[in-house]
Scaffold this active site. Sequence first.
Site, PDB file in Angstrom:
ATOM      1  N   PRO A   1       0.832  -1.202   0.000  1.00  7.96           N
ATOM      2  CA  PRO A   1       0.000   0.000   0.000  1.00  7.96           C
ATOM      3  C   PRO A   1       0.870   1.256   0.000  1.00  7.96           C
ATOM      4  O   PRO A   1       1.927   1.293   0.630  1.00  7.96           O
ATOM      5  CB  PRO A   1      -0.814  -0.116   1.291  1.00  7.96           C
ATOM      6  CG  PRO A   1      -0.046  -1.057   2.150  1.00  7.96           C
ATOM      7  CD  PRO A   1       0.708  -1.972   1.248  1.00  7.96           C
ATOM      8  N   LYS A   2       0.425   2.264  -0.721  1.00  2.00           N
ATOM      9  CA  LYS A   2       1.102   3.558  -0.718  1.00  2.00           C
ATOM     10  C   LYS A   2       0.741   4.287   0.578  1.00  2.00           C
ATOM     11  O   LYS A   2      -0.421   4.375   0.938  1.00  2.00           O
ATOM     12  CB  LYS A   2       0.665   4.383  -1.927  1.00  2.00           C
ATOM     13  CG  LYS A   2       1.349   5.733  -2.042  1.00  2.00           C
ATOM     14  CD  LYS A   2       0.841   6.482  -3.266  1.00  2.00           C
ATOM     15  CE  LYS A   2       1.447   7.868  -3.344  1.00  2.00           C
ATOM     16  NZ  LYS A   2       1.234   8.689  -2.147  1.00  2.00           N
ATOM     17  N   LEU A   3       1.753   4.782   1.267  1.00  2.00           N
ATOM     18  CA  LEU A   3       1.543   5.472   2.538  1.00  2.00           C
ATOM     19  C   LEU A   3       1.545   6.978   2.329  1.00  2.00           C
ATOM     20  O   LEU A   3       2.288   7.494   1.501  1.00  2.00           O
ATOM     21  CB  LEU A   3       2.629   5.085   3.541  1.00  2.00           C
ATOM     22  CG  LEU A   3       2.707   3.599   3.887  1.00  2.00           C
ATOM     23  CD1 LEU A   3       3.905   3.322   4.782  1.00  2.00           C
ATOM     24  CD2 LEU A   3       1.419   3.127   4.533  1.00  2.00           C
TER      25      LEU A   3
END
Length: 197
Positions: free
Chosen positions: A30-32
């Site tokens: 997941p992109k944070l």
Amino acid sequence: MGLPLSPPIKPQLALTRKALPEGEEWAYEPKLDGFRAIVFVDGDDFYVQSRGGKELRRYFPELSFSPGRWVLDGELVIRDGDGNLEFDALQERIHPAQSRIELLSKEIPVNYVVFDLLAEGDEPLLETPLAERRRRLEAIAARAGLELTPLTPEPEAAERWLRSGEGVMAKQLDAAYEPGKRRGMAKVKRERTIECV
């Protein structure tokens, strides 16, 4: 510090794509929504470097790391009570007054979420494929209590993250870590739409 890599190191960057790349060579996380940070841990000492090469440790006095000898790549994040990432709260943490920094470190503490390992002990790992760096990082995280991003080879999991989060980072498992380069990684942002009349 006596590590095999020294600050500043430019972080490896991602190309933006409209759709997820697929194939056996790809894995997804997941992109944070936070501040990119490279952390140099040498014994009990550590140094926190921003994406632009600036020192960040003074702004986040609540950070601590188990003793070791590693160079880590990850993201500084703040979560709300439901676990959602709060980028605006993170921006508040960069403040010139030390008294304000101390107060905010208690009110809205930061977490460091790790996704890559650039060096371990006396060994630089920039030329090592991501799959091996990740395996070694998972072993360190288990010993040192580091929080890791989830990483999966399953596109279905990545699609779920695309629907519910900020987006997805796709990474080539055989890729080296190339500081400052846009190779071996792709960023797919979540697209939000609205119907208007």
